[in-house]
Write a protein that holds these residues in place. Sequence first.
Motif, PDB file in Angstrom:
ATOM      1  N   ASN A  66       4.884   0.694   3.317  1.00 34.17           N
ATOM      2  CA  ASN A  66       4.799   2.093   3.696  1.00 34.17           C
ATOM      3  C   ASN A  66       3.365   2.603   3.509  1.00 34.17           C
ATOM      4  O   ASN A  66       2.473   1.851   3.114  1.00 34.17           O
ATOM      5  CB  ASN A  66       5.794   2.945   2.898  1.00 34.17           C
ATOM      6  N   GLU A  67       3.156   3.875   3.767  1.00 33.24           N
ATOM      7  CA  GLU A  67       1.809   4.437   3.714  1.00 33.24           C
ATOM      8  C   GLU A  67       1.235   4.424   2.301  1.00 33.24           C
ATOM      9  O   GLU A  67       0.040   4.157   2.109  1.00 33.24           O
ATOM     10  CB  GLU A  67       1.826   5.867   4.270  1.00 33.24           C
ATOM     11  N   LEU A  70       0.091   0.996   1.463  1.00 38.96           N
ATOM     12  CA  LEU A  70      -1.141   0.691   2.202  1.00 38.96           C
ATOM     13  C   LEU A  70      -2.358   1.334   1.544  1.00 38.96           C
ATOM     14  O   LEU A  70      -3.427   0.728   1.469  1.00 38.96           O
ATOM     15  CB  LEU A  70      -1.020   1.169   3.655  1.00 38.96           C
ATOM     16  N   ASP A  71      -2.196   2.556   1.058  1.00 38.18           N
ATOM     17  CA  ASP A  71      -3.307   3.226   0.358  1.00 38.18           C
ATOM     18  C   ASP A  71      -3.704   2.435  -0.885  1.00 38.18           C
ATOM     19  O   ASP A  71      -4.894   2.297  -1.191  1.00 38.18           O
ATOM     20  CB  ASP A  71      -2.902   4.651  -0.023  1.00 38.18           C
ATOM     21  N   LYS A  74      -5.670  -0.552   0.210  1.00 39.35           N
ATOM     22  CA  LYS A  74      -7.025  -0.170   0.609  1.00 39.35           C
ATOM     23  C   LYS A  74      -7.923   0.011  -0.616  1.00 39.35           C
ATOM     24  O   LYS A  74      -9.107  -0.367  -0.590  1.00 39.35           O
ATOM     25  CB  LYS A  74      -6.982   1.117   1.436  1.00 39.35           C
ATOM     26  N   ILE A 131      -4.926  -5.098   6.955  1.00 39.75           N
ATOM     27  CA  ILE A 131      -4.693  -3.681   6.656  1.00 39.75           C
ATOM     28  C   ILE A 131      -4.752  -2.852   7.932  1.00 39.75           C
ATOM     29  O   ILE A 131      -3.935  -1.938   8.137  1.00 39.75           O
ATOM     30  CB  ILE A 131      -5.715  -3.175   5.625  1.00 39.75           C
ATOM     31  N   SER A 132      -5.710  -3.161   8.800  1.00 43.88           N
ATOM     32  CA  SER A 132      -5.816  -2.439  10.072  1.00 43.88           C
ATOM     33  C   SER A 132      -4.569  -2.648  10.926  1.00 43.88           C
ATOM     34  O   SER A 132      -4.022  -1.696  11.503  1.00 43.88           O
ATOM     35  CB  SER A 132      -7.062  -2.916  10.824  1.00 43.88           C
ATOM     36  N   SER A 135      -1.629  -0.797   9.344  1.00 47.13           N
ATOM     37  CA  SER A 135      -1.746   0.657   9.528  1.00 47.13           C
ATOM     38  C   SER A 135      -1.277   1.071  10.915  1.00 47.13           C
ATOM     39  O   SER A 135      -0.585   2.092  11.072  1.00 47.13           O
ATOM     40  CB  SER A 135      -3.192   1.097   9.310  1.00 47.13           C
ATOM     41  N   GLU A 136      -1.630   0.276  11.910  1.00 51.91           N
ATOM     42  CA  GLU A 136      -1.174   0.566  13.274  1.00 51.91           C
ATOM     43  C   GLU A 136       0.344   0.459  13.377  1.00 51.91           C
ATOM     44  O   GLU A 136       1.001   1.274  14.036  1.00 51.91           O
ATOM     45  CB  GLU A 136      -1.839  -0.392  14.264  1.00 51.91           C
ATOM     46  N   VAL A 138       2.544   0.859  10.907  1.00 50.00           N
ATOM     47  CA  VAL A 138       3.171   1.967  10.169  1.00 50.00           C
ATOM     48  C   VAL A 138       3.118   3.249  10.997  1.00 50.00           C
ATOM     49  O   VAL A 138       4.092   4.015  11.055  1.00 50.00           O
ATOM     50  CB  VAL A 138       2.473   2.168   8.812  1.00 50.00           C
ATOM     51  N   ALA A 139       1.980   3.494  11.663  1.00 52.40           N
ATOM     52  CA  ALA A 139       1.850   4.689  12.508  1.00 52.40           C
ATOM     53  C   ALA A 139       2.825   4.635  13.686  1.00 52.40           C
ATOM     54  O   ALA A 139       3.450   5.646  14.045  1.00 52.40           O
ATOM     55  CB  ALA A 139       0.414   4.810  13.009  1.00 52.40           C
TER      56      ALA A 139
END
Length: 245
Positions: A66-67, A70-71, A74, A131-132, A135-136, A138-139
């Motif tokens: 989840n977001e 991911l944070d 990062k 990660i990139s 992130s895509e 998850v969005a």
Amino acid sequence: DTVEASRGAIALVVSSPSKEEKAMDLRTMNALIDVVEGDSTMTKTKLERHKDRYLKLCKVFGVMVNEEELDDLKEHLEKMKKVAQDLERKQGNAEKTKEEMKQLVLGHGMRRHLAEKVTMRQAIQDFEGEISEASEYVAQRRSVDPENSIVPPSLVKLRKVGKRSVYYIDQKQEERVKNASEENPTGSQAGSSSTSECEYALLDSLVRYRLLKTRSEKAILHYVILSDHLKGSKVWRPDTIPPHL
């Protein structure tokens, strides 16, 4: 109509892997082997040292992130970049040995192999790309499911086809993984964040993978019995020797 209302659709696209994809797949499988091999117990502390490989392992076992997770990844990437800069400065000093470099990396809660400059550079490059990509995804998932109603596979405890159970996590296994995840960290990991759903799912998957791997290899147990342990009488039974690995 009833079936279509309760079922989804899956579209499959097949293509030949490129050289980069083959190389990434090889590094992913090597990462899995590196994590599960060895005699050490699969714990949260061990898994956290391989945090740069979380997304590789998530792909292997189908774990969703989840977001918030991911944070956290990062932040770990930025930490890796700072450690890499420290290694670059200290590698110029001839007095620094390889073992000291490994201890420097371990002191930051990372795996010792990252003490090598080439390995660290490749790990950072892979981690940034993963990660990139995550992130895509998850969005995209958030746009399709804004209310977050999709249940991650890691939270599925029982799956049935008709009346037959095809997937089931028993309570003992769940408690074993949870206890391993709640192991008290030491040193630089004492201030780490609490265990996320991603870590729970990875620990669960790695424990099950280890068990299946052990069974499939059919490891043979060897015992050496000394003559002193044998009984002289004609009617005797050997003492029970518990199997162990």
